[in-house]
Design a protein around this motif. Structure first.
Motif, PDB file in Angstrom:
ATOM      1  N   ILE A 122     105.749  85.575  40.564  1.00 51.96           N
ATOM      2  CA  ILE A 122     105.045  84.696  39.639  1.00 51.96           C
ATOM      3  C   ILE A 122     103.952  85.491  38.952  1.00 51.96           C
ATOM      4  CG2 ILE A 122     105.524  82.544  40.893  1.00 51.96           C
ATOM      5  CD1 ILE A 122     102.518  82.939  41.942  1.00 51.96           C
ATOM      6  N   SER A 123     103.430  84.934  37.843  1.00 51.07           N
ATOM      7  CA  SER A 123     102.509  85.746  37.050  1.00 51.07           C
ATOM      8  C   SER A 123     101.117  85.143  36.914  1.00 51.07           C
ATOM      9  CB  SER A 123     103.102  85.901  35.646  1.00 51.07           C
ATOM     10  OG  SER A 123     103.350  84.609  35.124  1.00 51.07           O
ATOM     11  N   GLU A 124     100.964  83.849  37.182  1.00 49.60           N
ATOM     12  CA  GLU A 124      99.701  83.215  36.781  1.00 49.60           C
ATOM     13  C   GLU A 124      98.553  83.393  37.753  1.00 49.60           C
ATOM     14  OE1 GLU A 124      99.141  79.474  35.202  1.00 49.60           O
ATOM     15  OE2 GLU A 124     100.705  79.678  33.714  1.00 49.60           O
TER      16      GLU A 124
ATOM     17  N   GLU B  14     104.185  92.755  47.588  1.00 49.04           N
ATOM     18  CA  GLU B  14     105.119  92.165  46.616  1.00 49.04           C
ATOM     19  C   GLU B  14     106.068  91.244  47.388  1.00 49.04           C
ATOM     20  OE1 GLU B  14     105.716  92.739  43.065  1.00 49.04           O
ATOM     21  OE2 GLU B  14     103.598  93.111  43.490  1.00 49.04           O
ATOM     22  N   PRO B  15     106.488  90.104  46.785  1.00 52.44           N
ATOM     23  CA  PRO B  15     107.380  89.221  47.541  1.00 52.44           C
ATOM     24  C   PRO B  15     108.668  89.912  47.953  1.00 52.44           C
ATOM     25  CG  PRO B  15     107.023  88.405  45.287  1.00 52.44           C
ATOM     26  CD  PRO B  15     106.168  89.600  45.457  1.00 52.44           C
TER      27      PRO B  15
ATOM     28  N   MET C 281     107.934  78.649  39.811  1.00 53.59           N
ATOM     29  CA  MET C 281     108.817  79.238  38.800  1.00 53.59           C
ATOM     30  C   MET C 281     108.035  80.167  37.872  1.00 53.59           C
ATOM     31  SD  MET C 281     111.271  76.381  37.221  1.00 53.59           S
ATOM     32  CE  MET C 281     112.272  75.278  38.190  1.00 53.59           C
ATOM     33  N   ALA C 282     108.788  81.040  37.194  1.00 50.77           N
ATOM     34  CA  ALA C 282     108.201  81.782  36.085  1.00 50.77           C
ATOM     35  C   ALA C 282     108.239  80.865  34.855  1.00 50.77           C
ATOM     36  CB  ALA C 282     109.020  83.037  35.826  1.00 50.77           C
ATOM     37  N   GLU C 283     107.486  81.219  33.837  1.00 48.14           N
ATOM     38  CA  GLU C 283     107.452  80.338  32.656  1.00 48.14           C
ATOM     39  C   GLU C 283     108.813  80.311  31.960  1.00 48.14           C
ATOM     40  OE1 GLU C 283     104.031  81.034  30.321  1.00 48.14           O
ATOM     41  OE2 GLU C 283     104.190  79.067  29.353  1.00 48.14           O
TER      42      GLU C 283
END
Ligand code: SAM
Ligand code: SF4
Length: 328
Positions: A195-197, A316-317, A30-32
């Motif tokens: 996602i970003s992390e 990219e997804p 998930m994203a935050e």
């Protein structure tokens, strides 16, 4: 009655998402900040039971309840009981993050769940917090203990392994599994949702690398055992545990795919890595009580099940839905 797709594969396994919501925010899932679905778009538990019943009448033998976190949906136990009583359903099972297991394990076992998957990526409290963003390791460990005491036939851990984050815990997780008489599946991360992390390409850990790491401590023997899921299994002599690897990148398993997924919006997804789908909620709400129509829509959907997924971690997804919206 059997559900056969256009490539001759028999579909016997349905994964149903009970909710897209979750009390964790795992970095790979998930994203935050997440927006969840409004209630009107979500199937009611009765609608899910009706769809599950139609599937079982069409030859589905195994249903896995997943999400999001299935155990946080209010009253989901009532649906477990109803589905558990369906003639023809050989196995009803759940994948959970374990946060509610301490309270719910016994009730689920009593309702007919025989096997359980619990996701656990780290045995280090801080790292667990960083990976799940909001989870508490001790609560999950207590949940696993409660599940052991509740007498499930098998409990399997799911661990997504990411280079630089938890790849140094592969052996610790295995030791824990062996000591506690559990099974484990190590999972390669899939590119679902943005996602970003971490960079999914850089954090990729192949199943073969993990097996090499494990072989430094344990003798790992390939096993011919198969379950209805995508894991391929290995054994360690002297232990009951099954050591599984889910390798969507390195060891494609699509040719033997027997699975379909129902999202919490009632969208029947024919493949995890493609968008081919059919809106069963529309059929259900347009023709309430007409199970034959629902069953026909399911039979018709088999013709659009894609042959395979194509994942590329360096791109990219392609699939923008997150795993929690997919029913992992
Ligand atoms: N909340 C429950 C849980 O965590 O077990 C059930 C839903 S979760 C989406 C189901 C499984 O999908 C978990 O084992 C999780 O680790 C896995 N998962 C989530 N995102 C993933 C990803 N991008 N790639 C591979 N596995 C993923
Ligand atoms: Fe929630 Fe499971 Fe996704 Fe983690 S993997 S955020 S626990 S749905």
């Amino acid at each position: 009655m059997a559900l056969i797709d256009g490539f001759g594969r028999e579909i016997t396994y349905l994964r149903m998402s009970v909710t897209d919501r979750c009390d964790f925010r795992c970095v790979y899932c998930m994203a935050e900040e997440m927006e969840f679905l409004p209630r009107a778009r979500v199937l009611t538990l009765e609608e899910m039971t009706e769809i599950g019943t139609a599937f079982v009448e069409l030859g589905i033998e195994k249903i896995r309840l997943t999400g999001g976190e299935p155990l946080i949906r209010r009253n989901m136990e009532s649906m477990v009981e109803s589905l558990g009583q369906l003639d023809g359903l050989k196995e009803l099972t759940i994948t959970t993050n374990g946060s509610q297991l301490e309270q719910k394990a016994q009730q689920l076992r009593d309702a007919g769940i025989k096997r359980l998957n619990v996701s656990l990526d780290s045995l280090d409290e801080d790292k667990f917090k960083r990976l799940t963003r909001t989870g508490d390791l001790n609560t999950v460990l207590k949940g696993i203990e409660a599940a052991k005491n509740a007498g499930f036939e098998r409990i399997k851990l799911n661990a997504v392994i990411l280079k630089g984050r938890n790849d140094n815990e592969v052996i610790d997780l295995l030791d824990y599994v062996l000591e506690n008489g559990l099974d484990i599946s190590y999972i390669e991360e899939m590119p679902l949702g943005q996602i970003s992390e971490h960079d999914r390409g850089l954090s990729f850990c192949s199943s073969a690398e993990l097996r090499e790491l494990i072989a430094e401590k344990y003798e790992l023997l390939p096993s011919s055992e198969v379950t209805s899921g995508p894991s391929r299994y290995w054994r360690i002599p002297g232990y009951e545990s099954r050591i599984g690897f889910i390798s969507p990148h390195s060891e494609n398993f699509c040719d033997s795919c027997n699975r379909i997924r129902l999202t919490v919006e009632g969208r029947l997804l024919l493949c995890l890595g493609n968008e081919h789908s059919v809106d069963l909620r529309a059929v259900l709400r347009r023709y309430p009580g007409e199970r034959e129509r629902l069953k026909q829509a399911i039979v018709d959907a088999m013709t659009i099940k894609p042959e395979r997924h194509y994942f590329d971690l360096d791109e990219e997804p392609q699939i923008l839905r997150f795993m929690n919206a997919t029913g992992g």
